[in-house]
Enzyme design. Structure first.
Site: not given
Length: 416
Positions: A14, A16-17, A42, A55, A166, A242, A250-251, A256-257, A277, A281, A283
């Site tokens: 995918h 995003d992955k 990123e 960074e 998916k 598909f 898709d970009a 995003r997941k 990260k 971090k 998060d």
């Protein structure tokens, strides 16, 4: 009255992955050569292009373009017709040095004095409805795609699969929160163009239900296999076709997941992504730490399901506080607030101590970047990194936050 709950997953192919895996592979390469590296990377992927931004503060040199191509190749984007290929895509790096204004609040010399790398709240969740203490709908969604990817690589029973996919599973629960049956399964898988639309759609539906589903069922305990009995509604490639997928369709962007990465919508999420990260971090590191807490509490018998929240201020060592919600399933005769107080005495939640306890300053992150960061098996492996033609081998312990190594301490603290 019975109710329904749904979770989804996405494959390693995918968009995003792909971005998550590139970002985490870059972190791993920096940590392999410099454990003190600070990385916030990123990734953007689109038709024929990868963009890296963020960074980094490290003494190591990493050829990030080569790392990105290696990840793309491993996932399976190796053909020109995909319009995104490891050998031919462009890779643009806009990485630069970390802000000293951020770093001054984190690096303090001693781990116990290390400040949080950012503000925010992080959540961990665990439930005893599965052996890995994960929500069942998400666990099944992951398993469907992991098995589909295995079949794609085998290229034997199904030979037309492409990397993007998916899944989604809807489960019916009883009033007392016990899974009763699977109501719906959704799978959308990218595929080669091997015939007219109707022929392709029929063949894919047949193969998914006849070949994939039995392989997934065979991995499950008998009581979970029974959930597949009855009239399940299958939505296989619901649009009918598909072929165009991946970054060409898709970009993709890092982070995003986050619900796929965690608990499939159960519990809660603080909003911060993990991939890209380094562990300074919170998060990332505190989300792992709260999962570790929740899993050990449920395994020890404190409650049937538990949500744990922790929060931080940037540059501050001690967390703002710890919150616990047992959803009324507590078995220890304490309020949730009293349980939270006990948790604070068992688990040191200072960021530097979390890094040490969970061994987070090691190159362990590529493995987290697809099919969920939680619910995985902890194991020790040897990873090989290459730079300037030389190999560097590192022994690492993966998914340390999934270990049940605090169960005895929890039982002692709660008198269980």
């Amino acid at each position: 009255m019975a109710y329904l709950f749904t979770s989804e997953s996405v494959s390693e192919g995918h968009p995003d992955k792909i971005a998550d895996q590139i970002s985490d592979a870059i972190i791993d390469h920096f940590l392999a050569y410099d454990k003190n590296s600070k990385v916030a990377c990123e990734t953007l992927v689109t038709t024929g292009q990868v963009v890296l931004a963020g960074e980094i503060k490290s003494s190591a040199y990493v050829d990030v373009q080569t790392v990105a191509r290696e990840v793309i190749k491993r996932i399976g984007y190796t053909k020109g017709e995909y319009m995104f290929s490891a050998d031919s895509c462009g890779v643009l790096s806009a990485l630069h040095e970390q802000s000293p204004d951020i770093n001054r609040g984190v690096d303090r010399g001693k781990p116990e004095e290390q400040g949080a790398g950012d503000q925010g709240m992080m959540f961990g969740f665990a439930t005893n409805e599965t052996d890995n203490y994960m929500p069942l709908a998400l666990d099944l969604s992951h398993k469907l795609l992991q098995e589909l990817a295995a079949m794609r690589r085998e290229n034997k029973d199904i030979t037309y699969l492409r990397p993007d996919a998916k899944s989604q599973v809807t489960i019916e629960y009883s009033d007392d929160h016990v899974p009763q049956k699977i109501k719906d399964i959704v799978i959308s898988t990218q595929h080669d163009d091997f015939g007219d639309d109707e022929t392709m759609a029929r063949k894919i539906r047949e193969d998914i239900t006849r070949l994939l589903i039995p392989r997934v069922k065979a991995q499950l305990k008998p009581e979970l296999q029974k959930l597949f009995e009855g009239n399940i509604t299958y939505h296989i490639n619901p649009t009918g076709k598909f072929v165009i997928g991946g970054p060409h369709g898709d970009a993709g962007l890092t982070g995003r997941k986050i619900i796929v990465d965690t608990y499939g919508g159960k519990g809660a999420h603080g909003g911060g992504a993990f991939s890209g990260k380094d562990p300074s971090k919170v998060d990332r590191s505190a989300a792992y730490a709260t999962r570790h807490i929740a899993k050990n509490l449920v395994a020890a018998g404190v409650a049937d399901q538990i949500l744990v929240q922790v929060s931080y201020a940037i540059g501050v060592v001690e967390p703002m506080g710890i919150f616990v919600d047992t959803y009324g399933t507590s078995k220890v005769g304490m309020s949730d607030g009293e349980i939270a107080d006990k948790v604070s005495s068992i688990f040191d939640m200072r960021p530097g101590i979390i890094e040490q306890r969970l061994k987070l300053r090691n190159p362990i992150y590529s493995e987290t970047a697809a099919y969920g960061h939680m619910g995985r098996e902890s194991e020790t492996i040897t990873k090989t990194f290459r730079t300037n033609g030389e190999e560097h081998k590192v022994d690492v312990e993966l998914f340390t936050w999934e270990k049940l190594d605090y169960v005895d301490k929890v039982k002692e603290a709660f008198g269980l």
